[in-house]
Design an enzyme around this catalytic site. Structure first.
Site, short mmCIF file in Angstrom:
data_model
loop_
_atom_site.label_atom_id
_atom_site.label_comp_id
_atom_site.label_asym_id
_atom_site.label_seq_id
_atom_site.Cartn_x
_atom_site.Cartn_y
_atom_site.Cartn_z
N CYS A 67 3.39 8.16 1.27
CA CYS A 67 4.08 7.23 2.34
C CYS A 67 4.26 6.00 1.47
O CYS A 67 3.30 5.45 1.13
CB CYS A 67 2.92 7.02 3.60
N CYS A 98 -1.20 5.12 10.07
CA CYS A 98 0.04 4.47 10.59
C CYS A 98 -0.11 3.13 11.20
O CYS A 98 -1.14 3.07 12.00
CB CYS A 98 0.92 5.18 11.49
N CYS A 126 1.87 -3.31 15.27
CA CYS A 126 1.93 -2.99 13.83
C CYS A 126 1.16 -4.19 13.13
O CYS A 126 1.58 -5.21 13.05
CB CYS A 126 3.39 -2.83 13.32
N CYS A 147 6.91 -7.31 6.83
CA CYS A 147 7.84 -7.12 7.44
C CYS A 147 8.30 -8.23 8.65
O CYS A 147 7.73 -8.85 9.30
CB CYS A 147 7.71 -5.78 8.38
N GLU A 149 0.80 -1.09 -0.01
CA GLU A 149 0.23 -0.11 0.04
C GLU A 149 0.88 1.31 0.16
O GLU A 149 1.92 1.23 0.55
CB GLU A 149 -1.02 -0.14 1.02
N1 SAH Z 1 9.56 -0.01 9.68
C1 SAH Z 1 9.72 1.25 9.95
C2 SAH Z 1 8.68 2.14 8.95
C3 SAH Z 1 7.36 1.67 8.67
S1 SAH Z 1 6.33 1.75 10.08
C4 SAH Z 1 9.51 1.68 11.22
O1 SAH Z 1 9.03 1.01 11.92
O2 SAH Z 1 9.90 2.68 11.49
C5 SAH Z 1 6.14 3.59 10.51
C6 SAH Z 1 5.62 4.13 11.58
O3 SAH Z 1 4.44 3.53 11.98
C7 SAH Z 1 6.72 3.62 12.71
O4 SAH Z 1 7.05 4.84 13.42
C8 SAH Z 1 5.57 2.60 13.28
O5 SAH Z 1 6.17 2.43 14.91
C9 SAH Z 1 4.58 3.49 13.41
N2 SAH Z 1 3.14 2.48 13.64
C10 SAH Z 1 3.25 0.98 13.29
N3 SAH Z 1 2.09 0.40 13.70
C11 SAH Z 1 1.41 1.57 14.26
C12 SAH Z 1 0.00 1.53 14.78
N4 SAH Z 1 -0.89 0.48 14.97
N5 SAH Z 1 -0.53 2.63 15.39
C13 SAH Z 1 0.37 3.95 15.18
N6 SAH Z 1 1.65 3.74 14.61
C14 SAH Z 1 2.29 2.48 14.20
FE1 SF4 Z 2 8.06 -3.56 10.64
FE2 SF4 Z 2 5.72 -2.36 11.60
FE3 SF4 Z 2 7.88 -2.82 12.99
FE4 SF4 Z 2 7.93 -1.05 11.17
S1 SF4 Z 2 6.39 -0.95 12.94
S2 SF4 Z 2 9.69 -2.52 11.63
S3 SF4 Z 2 6.75 -2.06 9.61
S4 SF4 Z 2 6.72 -4.52 12.33
#
Ligand code: SAH
Ligand code: SF4
Length: 386
Positions: free
Chosen positions: A103, A342, A117, A110, A90
């Site tokens: 984004c 996010c 996440c 992942c 996405e």
């Molecule tokens: N893998 C990278 C980038 C993708 S995630 C990382 O972890 O930084 C992008 C952002 O979304 C990260 O800061 C992550 O912690 C946040 N994120 C992931 N799951 C989320 C959720 N359910 N609610 C809010 N933020 C979330």
């Molecule tokens: Fe992977 Fe989600 Fe953790 Fe980012 S926040 S490292 S996308 S599992």
């Protein structure tokens, strides 16, 4: 068949040489592809006929098929791209008054497996290629220009954040050429402060990015102690906080006016107490990392078993950080009515048994939010021009 979206300018020059053409022709070709969004070699009127003839039948310029497109009432647009074998990724466009942010995803799934996440809960399918990463920008930029009827020379996307699905620094070799194409003046011409890599903390790759392509860096912190971070972000067991913060400092060595953005997902009763905010203050002060905090209200999904911190708690936590002298903000949640916020990006890897029905989901009609999106872009650009 070679997809030219896979090549940054150097790689495209090498490809042209292999075809017996001069390297400088690659710049012309690159501009047609990325500045103008061309996908048909016949369109490239000022490109030598000899090169055009050689490209036909050997090369294509093509993004992944779009499975669906959804538009939020706030102007956010989400695309789902089919990357084959039942996987999809996405991409989300977020218009604001002064910018248009894309984004971008770096992996299908992942491997880090953070507890909060949705992508992490699906596990890892595969790395995207350079072409699949840049195709998200190529498609979105040129699609939006046409759809929103932007005047010649006006861009839809001013910022890119690698905050979609996947851990970008676990797909380093595909990521870096894509970043270079974003920065290249003959490509998207974005300044390095407008391209952000977000990472859960892959320390050796932070070190390499510093030398190879030092764009803005966001680090997903989420906890003030190793014990809690080990639990939320399993990668912390390999690269604990002290090492992570040292690499942040090293990253900033070369660019003293820059800062690290620390992302912190606010989880009810887990990491959101005042005492934890004070621990964070101490942690950051001891490390000496120049930083800003971005608190992200948790976007829940059923399998997580976690809850979003109440708004009053988020604000209280914010105040502790601010009173302690840190620059801190709360991230506005955008596009949550279309699961584009996010951590909600699920692609197709989540449920393979269900993949077929989800892949054939009908695209949502777009008219109403299109005008919201266009208005936001125009308003933003007027402000920028003023
Ligand atoms: N893998 C990278 C980038 C993708 S995630 C990382 O972890 O930084 C992008 C952002 O979304 C990260 O800061 C992550 O912690 C946040 N994120 C992931 N799951 C989320 C959720 N359910 N609610 C809010 N933020 C979330
Ligand atoms: Fe992977 Fe989600 Fe953790 Fe980012 S926040 S490292 S996308 S599992």
């Amino acid at each position: 068949m070679t997809n030219l979206l896979e090549f940054d300018r150097d790689a495209l020059a090498a490809f042209c040489e292999q075809l017996g053409e001069k390297r400088f022709r690659a710049t012309q070709l690159f501009r047609w592809i990325h500045h103008r969004g061309a996908s048909d070699f016949e369109q490239m009127s000022d490109l030598a006929r000899s090169l055009r003839d050689k490209l036909v039948g050997k090369a294509v310029i093509s993004a992944m098929p779009v499975v669906s497109e959804q538009a939020s009432s706030d102007g956010t647009i989400k695309w789902l791209f089919d990357v084959g074998a039942g996987n999809a990724v996405e991409t989300v466009f977020i218009p604001e008054t002064d910018r248009g942010t894309l984004c971008v995803s770096s992996q299908a799934g992942c491997a880090v497996g953070c507890r909060f996440c949705s992508t992490g809960h699906q596990g890892f399918s595969r790395n995207l290629t350079t072409g699949e990463i840049i195709a998200q920008l190529w498609f979105a930029e040129h699609h939006l220009r046409k759809r929103l009827n932007l005047p010649e020379g006006q861009r839809a996307i001013s910022n890119v954040v690698m905050m979609g699905m996947g851990e970008p620094l676990q797909n380093y070799s595909a990521l870096v050429p894509a970043l270079r194409m974003m920065l290249d003046d003959h490509g998207y011409g974005l300044s390095r402060r407008r391209v952000t890599v977000s990472t859960s903390g892959v320390v050796p790759m932070i070190e390499r990015l510093r030398d190879d392509c030092p764009v803005a860096l966001a680090v997903s912190l989420h906890a003030p102690t190793d014990a809690l971070r080990d639990d939320l972000v399993p990668l912390n067991r390999k690269y604990p906080l002290a090492e992570l913060l040292a690499s942040c400092n090293h990253y900033l060595d070369k660019a003293p006016r820059d800062f690290i953005t620390f992302e912190y997902c606010m989880l009810d009763g887990v990491n959101d107490r005042d005492a934890q905010a004070r621990e964070l203050l101490a942690l950051v002060a001891n490390s000496g990392v120049s930083c800003k905090f971005n608190l992200i209200p948790f976007n829940p999904f059923p399998e997580s078993g976690l809850k979003r911190s109440p708004e009053a708690r988020v604000n209280a936590f914010l105040r502790v950080l601010q009173d302690g002298g840190l620059v801190a903000t709360v991230r506005k949640t955008r596009g949550d009515d279309i699961d584009a916020a996010c951590g909600q990006l699920a692609g197709e890897v989540q449920d393979r048994t269900n993949a077929k029905t989800r892949m054939t989901r009908a695209p949502v009609r777009l008219h109403r939010s299109d005008s919201t999106t266009a208005q936001a872009i125009r308003a933003g650009r007027q402000e920028t021009n003023a």
